[in-house]
Design a protein around this motif. Structure first.
Motif, PDB file in Angstrom:
ATOM      1  N   LEU A 159       0.834  -1.129  -0.015  1.00  0.00           N
ATOM      2  CA  LEU A 159       0.151   0.113  -0.121  1.00  0.00           C
ATOM      3  C   LEU A 159       0.826   1.112  -0.053  1.00  0.00           C
ATOM      4  CD1 LEU A 159      -2.749  -0.713   2.422  1.00  0.00           C
ATOM      5  CD2 LEU A 159      -2.880  -0.675   0.128  1.00  0.00           C
ATOM      6  N   SER A 160       1.988   1.194   0.695  1.00  0.00           N
ATOM      7  CA  SER A 160       2.868   2.416   0.868  1.00  0.00           C
ATOM      8  C   SER A 160       3.770   2.488  -0.113  1.00  0.00           C
ATOM      9  CB  SER A 160       3.446   2.393   2.298  1.00  0.00           C
ATOM     10  OG  SER A 160       4.212   1.229   2.466  1.00  0.00           O
ATOM     11  N   ALA A 161       4.029   1.361  -0.657  1.00  0.00           N
ATOM     12  CA  ALA A 161       5.262   1.290  -1.727  1.00  0.00           C
ATOM     13  C   ALA A 161       4.779   1.288  -3.040  1.00  0.00           C
ATOM     14  CB  ALA A 161       6.246  -0.009  -1.330  1.00  0.00           C
ATOM     15  N   ALA A 162       3.645   0.910  -3.430  1.00  0.00           N
ATOM     16  CA  ALA A 162       3.317   0.517  -4.837  1.00  0.00           C
ATOM     17  C   ALA A 162       3.167   1.912  -5.744  1.00  0.00           C
ATOM     18  CB  ALA A 162       2.132   0.008  -4.934  1.00  0.00           C
ATOM     19  N   ALA A 230      -4.779 -15.859 -20.963  1.00  0.00           N
ATOM     20  CA  ALA A 230      -5.246 -16.831 -19.939  1.00  0.00           C
ATOM     21  C   ALA A 230      -5.139 -16.188 -18.692  1.00  0.00           C
ATOM     22  CB  ALA A 230      -4.244 -17.872 -19.977  1.00  0.00           C
ATOM     23  N   THR A 231      -4.509 -15.064 -18.435  1.00  0.00           N
ATOM     24  CA  THR A 231      -4.558 -14.443 -17.094  1.00  0.00           C
ATOM     25  C   THR A 231      -5.888 -13.802 -16.601  1.00  0.00           C
ATOM     26  OG1 THR A 231      -3.982 -12.358 -18.064  1.00  0.00           O
ATOM     27  CG2 THR A 231      -2.098 -13.749 -17.567  1.00  0.00           C
ATOM     28  N   GLY A 232      -6.852 -13.563 -17.461  1.00  0.00           N
ATOM     29  CA  GLY A 232      -7.885 -13.045 -16.861  1.00  0.00           C
ATOM     30  C   GLY A 232      -7.782 -11.298 -16.650  1.00  0.00           C
ATOM     31  N   LYS A 233      -6.812 -11.050 -16.966  1.00  0.00           N
ATOM     32  CA  LYS A 233      -6.609  -9.499 -16.909  1.00  0.00           C
ATOM     33  C   LYS A 233      -6.338  -8.780 -18.193  1.00  0.00           C
ATOM     34  CE  LYS A 233      -3.147  -8.553 -13.781  1.00  0.00           C
ATOM     35  NZ  LYS A 233      -1.885  -8.568 -13.150  1.00  0.00           N
ATOM     36  N   ASN A 234      -6.513  -7.507 -18.200  1.00  0.00           N
ATOM     37  CA  ASN A 234      -6.441  -6.742 -19.198  1.00  0.00           C
ATOM     38  C   ASN A 234      -5.159  -6.153 -19.261  1.00  0.00           C
ATOM     39  OD1 ASN A 234      -9.115  -6.793 -20.202  1.00  0.00           O
ATOM     40  ND2 ASN A 234      -9.608  -5.278 -18.514  1.00  0.00           N
ATOM     41  N   VAL A 235      -4.236  -6.236 -20.297  1.00  0.00           N
ATOM     42  CA  VAL A 235      -2.963  -5.488 -20.474  1.00  0.00           C
ATOM     43  C   VAL A 235      -3.035  -4.179 -19.864  1.00  0.00           C
ATOM     44  CG1 VAL A 235      -1.207  -4.573 -21.979  1.00  0.00           C
ATOM     45  CG2 VAL A 235      -2.451  -6.605 -22.610  1.00  0.00           C
ATOM     46  N   GLY A 236      -2.276  -3.674 -18.704  1.00  0.00           N
ATOM     47  CA  GLY A 236      -2.236  -2.399 -18.074  1.00  0.00           C
ATOM     48  C   GLY A 236      -2.927  -2.301 -17.084  1.00  0.00           C
ATOM     49  N   ASP A 237      -3.440  -3.445 -16.544  1.00  0.00           N
ATOM     50  CA  ASP A 237      -4.270  -3.295 -15.233  1.00  0.00           C
ATOM     51  C   ASP A 237      -3.612  -2.570 -14.401  1.00  0.00           C
ATOM     52  OD1 ASP A 237      -6.678  -3.903 -16.115  1.00  0.00           O
ATOM     53  OD2 ASP A 237      -6.516  -6.298 -15.469  1.00  0.00           O
ATOM     54  N   ASP A 238      -2.309  -3.108 -13.866  1.00  0.00           N
ATOM     55  CA  ASP A 238      -1.232  -2.620 -13.206  1.00  0.00           C
ATOM     56  C   ASP A 238      -0.887  -1.215 -13.022  1.00  0.00           C
ATOM     57  OD1 ASP A 238      -1.379  -5.079 -11.679  1.00  0.00           O
ATOM     58  OD2 ASP A 238       0.804  -5.710 -12.493  1.00  0.00           O
ATOM     59  N   PHE A 239      -1.030  -0.853 -14.407  1.00  0.00           N
ATOM     60  CA  PHE A 239      -0.538   0.892 -14.517  1.00  0.00           C
ATOM     61  C   PHE A 239      -1.792   1.432 -14.180  1.00  0.00           C
ATOM     62  CE2 PHE A 239      -0.828   4.180 -17.600  1.00  0.00           C
ATOM     63  CZ  PHE A 239       0.339   4.774 -17.268  1.00  0.00           C
ATOM     64  N   ARG A 240      -2.853   0.970 -14.704  1.00  0.00           N
ATOM     65  CA  ARG A 240      -4.167   1.840 -14.357  1.00  0.00           C
ATOM     66  C   ARG A 240      -4.364   1.866 -12.798  1.00  0.00           C
ATOM     67  NH1 ARG A 240      -5.467  -0.072 -19.570  1.00  0.00           N
ATOM     68  NH2 ARG A 240      -5.824  -2.186 -18.578  1.00  0.00           N
ATOM     69  N   GLU A 241      -4.048   0.630 -12.103  1.00  0.00           N
ATOM     70  CA  GLU A 241      -4.004   0.708 -10.672  1.00  0.00           C
ATOM     71  C   GLU A 241      -2.889   1.110  -9.832  1.00  0.00           C
ATOM     72  OE1 GLU A 241      -4.810  -3.404  -9.664  1.00  0.00           O
ATOM     73  OE2 GLU A 241      -6.688  -3.434 -10.778  1.00  0.00           O
ATOM     74  N   ARG A 242      -1.885   1.682 -10.721  1.00  0.00           N
ATOM     75  CA  ARG A 242      -0.891   2.477 -10.321  1.00  0.00           C
ATOM     76  C   ARG A 242       0.088   1.772  -9.412  1.00  0.00           C
ATOM     77  NH1 ARG A 242      -3.759   6.943  -7.171  1.00  0.00           N
ATOM     78  NH2 ARG A 242      -1.554   8.050  -6.626  1.00  0.00           N
ATOM     79  N   LYS A 243       0.129   0.390  -9.655  1.00  0.00           N
ATOM     80  CA  LYS A 243       1.084  -0.395  -9.292  1.00  0.00           C
ATOM     81  C   LYS A 243       2.639  -0.312  -9.537  1.00  0.00           C
ATOM     82  CE  LYS A 243      -2.393  -3.834  -7.863  1.00  0.00           C
ATOM     83  NZ  LYS A 243      -2.810  -5.133  -8.003  1.00  0.00           N
ATOM     84  N   LEU A 244       3.485  -0.081  -8.625  1.00  0.00           N
ATOM     85  CA  LEU A 244       4.915  -0.209  -9.256  1.00  0.00           C
ATOM     86  C   LEU A 244       5.489  -1.334  -9.142  1.00  0.00           C
ATOM     87  CD1 LEU A 244       6.787   2.455  -9.859  1.00  0.00           C
ATOM     88  CD2 LEU A 244       7.616   2.334  -7.421  1.00  0.00           C
ATOM     89  N   THR A 245       5.450  -1.964 -10.126  1.00  0.00           N
ATOM     90  CA  THR A 245       5.924  -3.381 -10.237  1.00  0.00           C
ATOM     91  C   THR A 245       7.327  -3.442 -10.878  1.00  0.00           C
ATOM     92  OG1 THR A 245       4.575  -3.852 -12.404  1.00  0.00           O
ATOM     93  CG2 THR A 245       3.623  -4.540 -10.312  1.00  0.00           C
ATOM     94  N   LEU A 246       7.791  -4.568 -10.977  1.00  0.00           N
ATOM     95  CA  LEU A 246       9.543  -4.513 -11.266  1.00  0.00           C
ATOM     96  C   LEU A 246       9.569  -3.944 -12.685  1.00  0.00           C
ATOM     97  CD1 LEU A 246      12.138  -5.561 -10.367  1.00  0.00           C
ATOM     98  CD2 LEU A 246      11.615  -7.859 -11.696  1.00  0.00           C
ATOM     99  N   PRO A 247       8.833  -4.176 -13.738  1.00  0.00           N
ATOM    100  CA  PRO A 247       9.157  -3.655 -14.984  1.00  0.00           C
ATOM    101  C   PRO A 247       9.324  -2.064 -14.776  1.00  0.00           C
ATOM    102  CG  PRO A 247       7.790  -5.329 -15.420  1.00  0.00           C
ATOM    103  CD  PRO A 247       7.838  -5.098 -13.797  1.00  0.00           C
ATOM    104  N   VAL A 248       8.515  -1.437 -14.254  1.00  0.00           N
ATOM    105  CA  VAL A 248       8.316   0.025 -14.150  1.00  0.00           C
ATOM    106  C   VAL A 248       9.469   0.591 -13.061  1.00  0.00           C
ATOM    107  CG1 VAL A 248       7.042   2.110 -13.130  1.00  0.00           C
ATOM    108  CG2 VAL A 248       5.812   0.170 -14.491  1.00  0.00           C
ATOM    109  N   ILE A 249       9.728  -0.269 -12.081  1.00  0.00           N
ATOM    110  CA  ILE A 249      10.952   0.082 -11.029  1.00  0.00           C
ATOM    111  C   ILE A 249      12.222   0.001 -11.917  1.00  0.00           C
ATOM    112  CG2 ILE A 249      12.526  -0.542  -9.163  1.00  0.00           C
ATOM    113  CD1 ILE A 249       9.684  -1.950  -7.745  1.00  0.00           C
ATOM    114  N   GLU A 268       2.375   8.082  -9.094  1.00  0.00           N
ATOM    115  CA  GLU A 268       2.401   8.659  -7.892  1.00  0.00           C
ATOM    116  C   GLU A 268       1.160   9.607  -7.825  1.00  0.00           C
ATOM    117  OE1 GLU A 268       5.651  10.945  -6.616  1.00  0.00           O
ATOM    118  OE2 GLU A 268       6.931   9.096  -5.890  1.00  0.00           O
ATOM    119  N   LYS A 269       1.162  10.388  -8.813  1.00  0.00           N
ATOM    120  CA  LYS A 269      -0.332  11.164  -8.638  1.00  0.00           C
ATOM    121  C   LYS A 269      -1.373  10.709  -9.108  1.00  0.00           C
ATOM    122  CE  LYS A 269       2.388  15.530  -8.683  1.00  0.00           C
ATOM    123  NZ  LYS A 269       2.933  16.650  -9.379  1.00  0.00           N
ATOM    124  N   GLY A 270      -1.361   9.652  -9.989  1.00  0.00           N
ATOM    125  CA  GLY A 270      -2.519   8.837 -10.769  1.00  0.00           C
ATOM    126  C   GLY A 270      -3.285   9.703 -11.699  1.00  0.00           C
TER     127      GLY A 270
END
Length: 332
Positions: A159-162, A230-249, A268-270
């Motif tokens: 929550l604080s890091a993403a 097969a993931t059941g996710k749309n491309v970019g869901d993490d981006f839209r949810e503002r998650k700082l995952t490994l590729p973005v880091i 950061e600002k969304g």
């Protein structure tokens, strides 16, 4: 992350080998998710449990116990415990992430409401603790209860890091080790503990589960940008949810002033506009961030396979080795 749509499917071979045990786990799950006074509990639980997941985590408990020569029945209860913990975290995660889809289906919080999802998740955690006590092994109880606490800690840390661009790969690793790898390693470790295996073998099982879980989550984060039906996710869901995952880091670490301003605005600002996802993909490609993250996932899969070499030879060990390779094959 789904394990569908690939040529080799070691999880299916494991499922076939462990068919009797998996059926017994299913019976325990159905019996323990029942509620005499609150019919919504089995309704919500069944929606997720019956959604087509491969039950990979409980399968790991069953496989490791059998590989270690266990011949009792407590591994079934412990596998069901692992599945209940996993299901409870999914219910809570979907509320926190405000998700509308999981495994290609509407989430429980969307079909019912957030309160139902949170409270049913709490109920499943309680059921998990009831189950993990029944074998009467204090070390097993310690492993699984610690895993439940570590998962919650990882989610809170996220929550604080993403959405903080100061988050580095060390914190990312701490987050995914908590929210994903902790349950993998607990699932594999308890299989050796209930079989009474030597400490060196139990440690090898823990190391295998830890590394497999980390690789698993890294691949999941990669597929969010690379995409997979097969993931059941749309491309970019993490981006839209503002998650700082490994590729973005990795991309942020190499960003110039203009690129960093883009990440600050969108993550950061969304403040996301049309075309921002496409630009994010351009930046990830420019700095080789996706390929670098893929190499990290491959390295962790190799660590998982290396841990297995510290265990006696066994047909199940070969399948687990194949599984470690298969988890990352999706991004090869």
């Amino acid at each position: 992350m789904s394990l569908d749509n690939a040529v080799a499917k070691p999880h299916e071979r494991l499922a076939e080998l462990l068919a009797g045990d998996l059926e017994a786990v299913g019976c325990v799950i159905r019996a323990r998710m029942a509620s005499k006074h609150a019919p919504r509990i089995p309704e919500v639980t069944a929606h997720l449990v019956d959604a087509g997941g491969k039950r990979l985590r409980p399968m790991l408990t069953l496989a490791c116990a059998r590989m270690c020569g266990y011949e009792g029945e407590d591994h079934v209860k412990l596998a069901a415990t692992v599945e209940f913990i996993h299901t409870a975290t999914l219910l809570h995660d979907d509320v926190v992430d405000e998700s509308a889809q999981r495994r290609g289906r509407p989430t429980a919080n969307l079909l019912w409401d957030n309160k139902s999802s949170v409270l049913v998740g709490d109920y499943l955690f309680a059921r998990a603790f009831q189950l993990m006590v029944e074998p009467g092994d204090l070390r097993v109880l310690d492993i699984l209860s610690n895993a439940a606490a570590t998962i919650a800690e990882g989610e809170v840390l996220q929550l604080s890091a993403a959405q903080n661009l100061a988050t580095g790969e060390d914190i990312y690793l701490q987050v995914i080790r908590g929210k994903t790898a902790a349950l993998f390693s607990a699932a594999t470790e308890v299989g050796g503990v209930i079989a009474g295996r030597p400490e060196a073998e139990v440690q090898a099982l823990f190391d295998f589960g830890d590394a497999l879980g980390i690789a698993f989550q890294m691949v999941d984060d990669l597929l969010d940008y690379w995409g997979s039906e097969a993931t059941g996710k749309n491309v970019g869901d993490d981006f839209r949810e503002r998650k700082l995952t490994l590729p973005v880091i990795k991309a942020v670490a190499l960003a110039d002033t203009e690129e960093r301003a883009f990440w600050k605005r969108t993550i950061e600002k969304g403040q996301q506009d049309e075309g921002d996802l496409e630009h994010a993909l351009v930046l990830l490609d420019r700095h080789g961030a996706l390929e670098a993250a893929r190499q990290d996932a491959l390295a962790w899969a190799d660590k998982a396979r290396t841990a297995l070499t510290r265990l006696p030879e066994h047909p199940i060990r070969e399948l687990l080795d194949d599984l470690a390779s298969y988890v990352v094959a999706r991004v090869n």
